[in-house]
Scaffold this active site. Structure first.
Site, PDB file in Angstrom:
ATOM      1  N   GLU A 136     -12.379   5.855   0.512  1.00 23.54           N
ATOM      2  CA  GLU A 136     -12.362   6.169   1.875  1.00 23.54           C
ATOM      3  C   GLU A 136     -12.521   7.744   1.695  1.00 23.54           C
ATOM      4  O   GLU A 136     -12.526   8.247   2.811  1.00 23.54           O
ATOM      5  CB  GLU A 136     -10.830   5.795   2.276  1.00 23.54           C
TER       6      GLU A 136
ATOM      7  N   ASP B 146       9.005  -2.243  -9.255  1.00 19.75           N
ATOM      8  CA  ASP B 146      10.325  -2.791  -9.447  1.00 19.75           C
ATOM      9  C   ASP B 146      11.002  -3.437  -8.407  1.00 19.75           C
ATOM     10  O   ASP B 146      11.851  -4.315  -8.660  1.00 19.75           O
ATOM     11  CB  ASP B 146      11.227  -1.386  -9.675  1.00 19.75           C
TER      12      ASP B 146
ATOM     13  N   ARG C  43       0.818  -1.105   0.067  1.00 24.73           N
ATOM     14  CA  ARG C  43      -0.038  -0.096  -0.050  1.00 24.73           C
ATOM     15  C   ARG C  43       0.772   1.331  -0.074  1.00 24.73           C
ATOM     16  O   ARG C  43       1.705   1.386   1.173  1.00 24.73           O
ATOM     17  CB  ARG C  43      -1.038   0.095   1.321  1.00 24.73           C
TER      18      ARG C  43
ATOM     19  N   ASP D 206     -11.088   5.534   7.506  1.00 24.30           N
ATOM     20  CA  ASP D 206     -11.313   6.869   6.684  1.00 24.30           C
ATOM     21  C   ASP D 206     -12.582   7.024   6.206  1.00 24.30           C
ATOM     22  O   ASP D 206     -13.120   8.198   6.233  1.00 24.30           O
ATOM     23  CB  ASP D 206     -10.090   6.954   5.590  1.00 24.30           C
TER      24      ASP D 206
END
Ligand code: 3PY
Ligand code: MG
Length: 263
Positions: free
Chosen positions: A147, A85, A71, A173
């Protein structure tokens, strides 16, 4: 390229149980990855994690059966590309409120011509195989977090984003925005309606529906409601809960109840 088992699980309507890491440690990431989770997410937004720690955590998760996810701390292409990557097999992006933001997020996860991800797959090649660049666009999972009230209002437009795999609700949230207090398992009618709406729209658009939860029991209830991807609390909550339970058991007491947000 190493396939993304989460995409297959969603296609087969199999539940995905996702671990969530806020503690910056390759060792605890490795422990989490061996516990039976389908995926484990390195949380750069609210976790105490810098890039060097995230790299060692992704390496540790790669040595377990769990699929490594991250996240990010915001919808920031440079961070998204760097974590891909480093071997994240999917990105969860917080605070997606408009279709434009969703498009920017997905574009950062996809090589041209589908997006604008810059080429330099680094560790992803080692984990994924030499043909990673040819297949990454299909295998990397993209989940947009709903959220905010605006995100809820723009849900259909966000779900229309080409290449977006699904939604992950941030219930703390979202309830803060809708009801004025952060509560991951809020029973406020506005939150119940919002969650039902996300489930319904994901069903209509054939997109994965995910949500953060504060316990295994709460996660089981969400799966029964129709969610595909659940997070049964994060490592910090689990560590705190296990310690409280052990201390209370040692004292012959009931463990103290934790806050509504799960912390
Ligand atoms: C929320 O509940 O808002 C989250 O972002 C879960 O981590
Ligand atoms: Mg959040």
């Amino acid at each position: 390229m190493r396939h993304n088992p989460l995409k297959a699980a969603f296609r087969q309507q199999q539940p995905i149980i996702n671990g969530w890491l806020a503690i910056p440690s390759g060792y605890s990431a490795e422990i989490a990855g061996h516990q039976g989770y389908d995926s484990v997410t390195v949380d750069m937004q609210h976790g105490m994690i810098d890039f060097a720690s995230a790299l060692s955590m992704l390496q540790a998760i790669s040595a377990t059966p769990a699929t490594p996810l991250a996240r990010v701390n915001s919808n920031e292409p440079a961070q998204i590309m760097r974590l891909l990557d480093a071997g994240a097999w999917g990105i969860i992006c917080p605070m997606i409120s408009t279709a434009r933001q969703a498009q920017q997020f997905v574009a950062a996860c996809r090589y041209p011509p589908l997006g604008n991800r810059s080429f330099g797959p680094a560790r992803a090649l080692l984990y994924g195989g030499k043909d990673y660049p040819q297949h990454a666009n299909e295998e990397i999972l993209t989940l947009a977090m709903i959220e905010t009230r605006e995100g809820l209002n723009n849900l259909d437009a966000i779900l229309d984003t080409h290449g977006l795999d699904g939604i992950f609700i941030g219930p703390n949230d979202l309830s803060l925005a809708l009801t004025g207090s952060a509560s991951a398992e809020s029973q406020h009618p506005d939150m119940l309606a919002a969650i039902e709406r996300v489930l319904d729209r994901c069903r209509v658009h054939n997109k994965l529906a995910g949500i953060f939860c504060t316990s295994g029991q709460a996660a089981a209830r969400r799966l029964a409601e129709g969610f595909h991807f659940v997070t049964p609390a994060n490592d910090v909550m689990q560590l705190g809960n296990a310690a409280r339970e052990a201390i209370a058991a040692a004292r012959g007491e009931q463990p103290p109840v934790r806050g509504a947000s799960g912390y």
